[in-house]
Structures are given as structure tokens and as C-alpha cells.
Design a protein around this motif. Structure first.
Motif, PDB file in Angstrom:
ATOM      1  N   PRO A  64      48.833 -31.349 -45.839  1.00 41.33           N
ATOM      2  CA  PRO A  64      49.767 -32.368 -45.353  1.00 41.33           C
ATOM      3  C   PRO A  64      50.926 -32.602 -46.312  1.00 41.33           C
ATOM      4  O   PRO A  64      50.793 -32.473 -47.524  1.00 41.33           O
ATOM      5  N   LEU A  65      52.092 -32.912 -45.726  1.00 48.40           N
ATOM      6  CA  LEU A  65      53.336 -33.035 -46.481  1.00 48.40           C
ATOM      7  C   LEU A  65      53.915 -34.435 -46.341  1.00 48.40           C
ATOM      8  O   LEU A  65      54.013 -34.974 -45.230  1.00 48.40           O
ATOM      9  N   LEU A  66      54.305 -35.013 -47.464  1.00 50.41           N
ATOM     10  CA  LEU A  66      54.978 -36.308 -47.501  1.00 50.41           C
ATOM     11  C   LEU A  66      56.402 -36.078 -47.996  1.00 50.41           C
ATOM     12  O   LEU A  66      56.612 -35.461 -49.048  1.00 50.41           O
ATOM     13  N   LEU A  67      57.381 -36.579 -47.255  1.00 45.94           N
ATOM     14  CA  LEU A  67      58.789 -36.400 -47.590  1.00 45.94           C
ATOM     15  C   LEU A  67      59.387 -37.765 -47.921  1.00 45.94           C
ATOM     16  O   LEU A  67      59.227 -38.721 -47.161  1.00 45.94           O
ATOM     17  N   THR A 123      45.375 -39.502 -49.471  1.00 41.18           N
ATOM     18  CA  THR A 123      45.590 -38.369 -48.571  1.00 41.18           C
ATOM     19  C   THR A 123      45.637 -37.014 -49.264  1.00 41.18           C
ATOM     20  O   THR A 123      45.449 -35.985 -48.600  1.00 41.18           O
ATOM     21  N   GLY A 124      45.957 -36.981 -50.544  1.00 43.38           N
ATOM     22  CA  GLY A 124      46.110 -35.723 -51.255  1.00 43.38           C
ATOM     23  C   GLY A 124      47.300 -34.895 -50.825  1.00 43.38           C
ATOM     24  O   GLY A 124      47.329 -33.677 -51.019  1.00 43.38           O
ATOM     25  N   GLN A 125      48.307 -35.535 -50.265  1.00 39.95           N
ATOM     26  CA  GLN A 125      49.444 -34.803 -49.718  1.00 39.95           C
ATOM     27  C   GLN A 125      50.315 -34.151 -50.795  1.00 39.95           C
ATOM     28  O   GLN A 125      50.430 -34.647 -51.912  1.00 39.95           O
ATOM     29  N   HIS A 126      50.961 -33.032 -50.408  1.00 44.29           N
ATOM     30  CA  HIS A 126      52.102 -32.546 -51.167  1.00 44.29           C
ATOM     31  C   HIS A 126      53.217 -33.569 -51.023  1.00 44.29           C
ATOM     32  O   HIS A 126      53.346 -34.232 -49.983  1.00 44.29           O
ATOM     33  N   VAL A 127      54.071 -33.684 -52.041  1.00 41.16           N
ATOM     34  CA  VAL A 127      55.206 -34.595 -51.971  1.00 41.16           C
ATOM     35  C   VAL A 127      56.483 -33.865 -52.360  1.00 41.16           C
ATOM     36  O   VAL A 127      56.581 -33.266 -53.436  1.00 41.16           O
ATOM     37  N   LEU A 128      57.464 -33.921 -51.468  1.00 40.68           N
ATOM     38  CA  LEU A 128      58.833 -33.524 -51.769  1.00 40.68           C
ATOM     39  C   LEU A 128      59.674 -34.789 -51.771  1.00 40.68           C
ATOM     40  O   LEU A 128      59.634 -35.563 -50.800  1.00 40.68           O
ATOM     41  N   ASP A 144      86.317 -40.064 -64.437  1.00 42.92           N
ATOM     42  CA  ASP A 144      84.922 -40.040 -64.886  1.00 42.92           C
ATOM     43  C   ASP A 144      84.429 -38.601 -65.037  1.00 42.92           C
ATOM     44  O   ASP A 144      85.121 -37.636 -64.735  1.00 42.92           O
ATOM     45  N   LEU A 145      83.194 -38.474 -65.502  1.00 43.51           N
ATOM     46  CA  LEU A 145      82.561 -37.186 -65.744  1.00 43.51           C
ATOM     47  C   LEU A 145      82.191 -36.471 -64.456  1.00 43.51           C
ATOM     48  O   LEU A 145      81.841 -37.106 -63.452  1.00 43.51           O
ATOM     49  N   ASP A 146      82.218 -35.136 -64.489  1.00 40.15           N
ATOM     50  CA  ASP A 146      81.480 -34.353 -63.511  1.00 40.15           C
ATOM     51  C   ASP A 146      80.007 -34.451 -63.904  1.00 40.15           C
ATOM     52  O   ASP A 146      79.657 -34.286 -65.077  1.00 40.15           O
ATOM     53  N   ARG A 147      79.134 -34.673 -62.929  1.00 34.30           N
ATOM     54  CA  ARG A 147      77.748 -34.915 -63.299  1.00 34.30           C
ATOM     55  C   ARG A 147      76.797 -34.563 -62.152  1.00 34.30           C
ATOM     56  O   ARG A 147      77.182 -34.548 -60.984  1.00 34.30           O
ATOM     57  N   ARG A 148      75.563 -34.299 -62.507  1.00 33.43           N
ATOM     58  CA  ARG A 148      74.514 -33.986 -61.537  1.00 33.43           C
ATOM     59  C   ARG A 148      73.728 -35.258 -61.274  1.00 33.43           C
ATOM     60  O   ARG A 148      73.034 -35.767 -62.150  1.00 33.43           O
ATOM     61  N   ILE A 149      73.820 -35.757 -60.025  1.00 31.01           N
ATOM     62  CA  ILE A 149      73.150 -37.010 -59.681  1.00 31.01           C
ATOM     63  C   ILE A 149      72.333 -36.903 -58.393  1.00 31.01           C
ATOM     64  O   ILE A 149      71.693 -37.876 -57.997  1.00 31.01           O
ATOM     65  N   ASP A 150      72.340 -35.743 -57.760  1.00 34.20           N
ATOM     66  CA  ASP A 150      71.590 -35.522 -56.521  1.00 34.20           C
ATOM     67  C   ASP A 150      70.462 -34.527 -56.816  1.00 34.20           C
ATOM     68  O   ASP A 150      70.702 -33.484 -57.440  1.00 34.20           O
ATOM     69  N   TYR A 151      69.256 -34.802 -56.319  1.00 35.74           N
ATOM     70  CA  TYR A 151      68.076 -34.058 -56.752  1.00 35.74           C
ATOM     71  C   TYR A 151      67.133 -33.750 -55.597  1.00 35.74           C
ATOM     72  O   TYR A 151      67.026 -34.526 -54.638  1.00 35.74           O
ATOM     73  N   LEU A 152      66.421 -32.639 -55.758  1.00 37.57           N
ATOM     74  CA  LEU A 152      65.229 -32.342 -54.978  1.00 37.57           C
ATOM     75  C   LEU A 152      64.098 -32.110 -55.970  1.00 37.57           C
ATOM     76  O   LEU A 152      64.240 -31.301 -56.902  1.00 37.57           O
ATOM     77  N   LEU A 153      62.988 -32.808 -55.791  1.00 37.15           N
ATOM     78  CA  LEU A 153      61.881 -32.810 -56.749  1.00 37.15           C
ATOM     79  C   LEU A 153      60.565 -32.495 -56.042  1.00 37.15           C
ATOM     80  O   LEU A 153      60.359 -32.874 -54.881  1.00 37.15           O
ATOM     81  N   VAL A 154      59.660 -31.848 -56.775  1.00 40.05           N
ATOM     82  CA  VAL A 154      58.322 -31.532 -56.283  1.00 40.05           C
ATOM     83  C   VAL A 154      57.308 -32.269 -57.152  1.00 40.05           C
ATOM     84  O   VAL A 154      57.323 -32.150 -58.385  1.00 40.05           O
ATOM     85  N   ARG A 155      56.419 -33.016 -56.516  1.00 38.51           N
ATOM     86  CA  ARG A 155      55.433 -33.782 -57.274  1.00 38.51           C
ATOM     87  C   ARG A 155      54.427 -32.864 -57.960  1.00 38.51           C
ATOM     88  O   ARG A 155      53.982 -31.858 -57.389  1.00 38.51           O
ATOM     89  N   CYS A 156      54.051 -33.242 -59.174  1.00 39.43           N
ATOM     90  CA  CYS A 156      53.003 -32.542 -59.921  1.00 39.43           C
ATOM     91  C   CYS A 156      51.686 -33.295 -59.806  1.00 39.43           C
ATOM     92  O   CYS A 156      51.656 -34.532 -59.832  1.00 39.43           O
ATOM     93  N   GLY A 157      50.600 -32.542 -59.707  1.00 37.45           N
ATOM     94  CA  GLY A 157      49.276 -33.091 -59.880  1.00 37.45           C
ATOM     95  C   GLY A 157      48.832 -32.870 -61.318  1.00 37.45           C
ATOM     96  O   GLY A 157      49.643 -32.732 -62.227  1.00 37.45           O
ATOM     97  N   ARG A 158      47.537 -32.792 -61.526  1.00 41.11           N
ATOM     98  CA  ARG A 158      47.018 -32.583 -62.882  1.00 41.11           C
ATOM     99  C   ARG A 158      47.413 -31.222 -63.449  1.00 41.11           C
ATOM    100  O   ARG A 158      47.533 -31.049 -64.658  1.00 41.11           O
ATOM    101  N   GLU A 159      47.647 -30.261 -62.563  1.00 39.85           N
ATOM    102  CA  GLU A 159      47.886 -28.885 -63.002  1.00 39.85           C
ATOM    103  C   GLU A 159      49.280 -28.406 -62.613  1.00 39.85           C
ATOM    104  O   GLU A 159      49.484 -27.268 -62.220  1.00 39.85           O
ATOM    105  N   GLY A 160      50.250 -29.275 -62.738  1.00 39.87           N
ATOM    106  CA  GLY A 160      51.616 -28.877 -62.463  1.00 39.87           C
ATOM    107  C   GLY A 160      52.023 -29.099 -61.014  1.00 39.87           C
ATOM    108  O   GLY A 160      51.306 -29.733 -60.233  1.00 39.87           O
ATOM    109  N   PRO A 161      53.187 -28.565 -60.628  1.00 39.92           N
ATOM    110  CA  PRO A 161      53.700 -28.802 -59.274  1.00 39.92           C
ATOM    111  C   PRO A 161      52.780 -28.205 -58.226  1.00 39.92           C
ATOM    112  O   PRO A 161      52.277 -27.082 -58.378  1.00 39.92           O
ATOM    113  N   THR A 162      52.556 -28.937 -57.149  1.00 44.46           N
ATOM    114  CA  THR A 162      51.661 -28.462 -56.103  1.00 44.46           C
ATOM    115  C   THR A 162      52.360 -27.525 -55.133  1.00 44.46           C
ATOM    116  O   THR A 162      51.709 -26.939 -54.262  1.00 44.46           O
ATOM    117  N   MET A 163      53.692 -27.407 -55.262  1.00 42.99           N
ATOM    118  CA  MET A 163      54.451 -26.465 -54.450  1.00 42.99           C
ATOM    119  C   MET A 163      55.362 -25.654 -55.358  1.00 42.99           C
ATOM    120  O   MET A 163      55.679 -26.073 -56.471  1.00 42.99           O
TER     121      MET A 163
END
Length: 269
Positions: free
Chosen positions: A114-117, A150-155, A216-235
Motif C-alpha cells: 500500500p502507498l501513502l501520498l 498500515t506499514g505503507q510506503h510513503v512518498l 534573491d537567491l536561486d534556490r531549491r525549495i521543491d522536493y520529492l522524498l521517499v520515507r525510510c524505515g529501519r533499513e533505509g528507503p522503502t522505495m
């Protein structure tokens, strides 16, 4: 999947609309996180930009003081399940903007995983990093409570209005704890591009910037992230790139450059 702030219907919307419609038509993402998308009683900017073929969830608390109806939305080619909304108006300096998060179950084609967004949109002023910290913790705790059941993957992604070294983003990246809480998410851009700048808000090149941003500065402020469990990213992030990063026939799609990532479940074993 893509995260994209589309700047509502400001700044020559008809020209920008053509760029966004053509770009999303070509990219054909399965999942999209939108910020500053306008939804009113008779208009849905997400449907206008994407066309048919998507299931859509909208934040209910939308802007009533700036561009009416502006807020965050999620679009998915797969059906959507439970939809939850987090109010991120956390103090006096955040009440004039609909800061919030959408947390949605995606019924994708891997039913056994299962996937959680999550579309996370904190407050934007440059001087409210404390509030962005509080907002990050509120969303993270909400998500962790779901995942424990639920143990879901999270993006998770969005327009965070903070650079990678900001404390709120360091918190998401597992580099800094806040309010007795820590989580760890991997930044798709960092996984695939290391320390490259990858600006998504670039006053030096984007003519759609309001005057107060132009020095102002050029900068990175928009992100896509993958949740980590105990052993790193699940995806696993296969690739990540910027989209809508220049003009098409003289027109930019938005004042933000979007982020695209191809993500798939990590192989077991």
C-alpha cells in the motif's frame, strides 16, 4: 510523479496554461502534487491542466485572502482511498495563508504494497522557519501514526519554501531532530544528483518572479522524498529531473520549476 507549484491563474495564465497542458500531456505522470492550484465552485485548475484520466483530491481550506481558491491538490491515475487533511496554520504568522498537508491512500497496481501520498505545503515567508519546523513535525507525526498501523510506503513532496540546509528540510532528511521527534526521508534529487544545486525557484532566469524576489537567491525549495524505515528507503528512486525549467515559445509554465521522479518499490533481499 511530479510536484509542481502552478502559480494559480496569475501572470498571463493563458500562455502558461498552454505550456503546462502540453508539458503534462507529454510527461504523462501517474501522480502529481500541485501547489497554488485554483479550485472554485465552477473551475478546477487541476482538471484544466491535466485533462481526463486522473482521480483528484483537493485541500478543503483554500485561500480566501489572496487568489481565491488557491491551495494544494493531488492527482493520481490510480483510484484514491482515504483522504486526510492537516491544518498547518500553527501561529499568528501563519493565519493569512492556507498552509496544510493532504495525506491520501493511493490504490495503485501493487495492492500488496500500500502507498501513502503526502502533499506538504508549509508557510512561504522567508522569516518563518520556526513555523515551518512546527509544520514539518505536525505532518511527520500524523504520517507516522498511519504507517505504524498500515506499514505503507510513503512518498512525500511539495513546495517546502525552504532550502536543503534549512532546519525544517534537514528534519525531513533525517539530519536533525525537532521537538523530540525524528524521521528520515531520502531526497530524490540528492539520491540521483548528489550536491548539484538544482534550483526550483530561480529569480536569475525566470521572468515570472514578483519584483520582491528578483534580488534573491536561486534556490531549491521543491522536493520529492521517499520515507525510510529501519533499513533505509522503502522505495527506489530510478531517476529525478527538473521539469518546466525554461520557456516554451517565450512562455514559462510557472514561477516554480517542477520536480519529477521515477520511483518503484525496492527489491527485497
Amino acid at each position: 510523479m511530479i510536484t509542481q507549484n502552478i502559480l494559480g491563474r496569475q501572470q498571463d495564465w493563458e500562455s502558461r496554461r498552454a505550456v503546462l497542458q502540453a508539458g503534462f500531456g507529454e510527461l504523462a505522470p501517474d501522480l502529481v502534487l500541485f501547489q497554488e492550484a485554483v479550485v472554485t465552485g465552477d473551475y478546477d485548475q487541476v482538471v484544466d491542466v491535466l485533462g481526463d484520466g486522473y482521480h483528484v483530491a483537493h485541500q478543503s481550506h483554500r485561500d480566501i485572502t489572496g487568489e481565491i481558491g488557491s491551495g494544494i491538490s493531488i492527482a493520481s491515475r490510480w483510484p484514491l482511498g482515504a483522504q486526510r487533511e492537516i491544518d498547518l496554520r500553527v501561529g499568528a504568522r501563519t493565519v493569512d495563508f492556507p498552509a496544510g498537508a493532504l495525506v491520501v491512500d493511493v490504490r495503485w497496481d501493487r495492492a500488496e504494497e500500500p502507498l501513502l501520498l503526502v502533499n506538504h505545503k508549509p508557510s512561504w515567508p522567508t522569516n518563518v522557519e520556526y513555523e515551518r519546523e512546527v509544520q514539518a513535525v505536525r505532518t511527520a507525526r500524523f504520517v507516522e501514526e498511519i504507517v505504524e498501523r498500515t506499514g505503507q510506503h510513503v512518498l512525500l513532496g511539495g513546495d517546502f519554501d525552504a532550502m536543503p540546509d534549512a532546519s525544517s528540510v534537514r528534519f525531513w532528511r533525517g539530519l536533525h531532530s525537532l521537538d523530540g521527534t525524528s524521521v528520515s526521508y531520502r531526497d530524490a534529487w540528492e539520491l540521483t544528483h548528489g550536491g548539484e544545486p538544482g534550483a526550483t525557484f530561480a529569480p536569475s532566469v525566470n521572468p515570472l518572479m514578483e519584483a520582491h524576489w528578483q534580488a534573491d537567491l536561486d534556490r531549491r525549495i521543491d522536493y520529492l522524498l521517499v520515507r525510510c524505515g529501519r533499513e533505509g528507503p522503502t522505495m527506489r528512486v530510478v531517476e529525478c529531473d527538473r521539469v518546466f525549467a525554461g520557456a516554451v515559445a517565450g512562455a514559462w509554465g510557472s514561477d516554480h520549476i517542477g520536480v519529477l521522479a521515477q520511483v518503484e518499490p525496492r527489491e527485497s533481499g
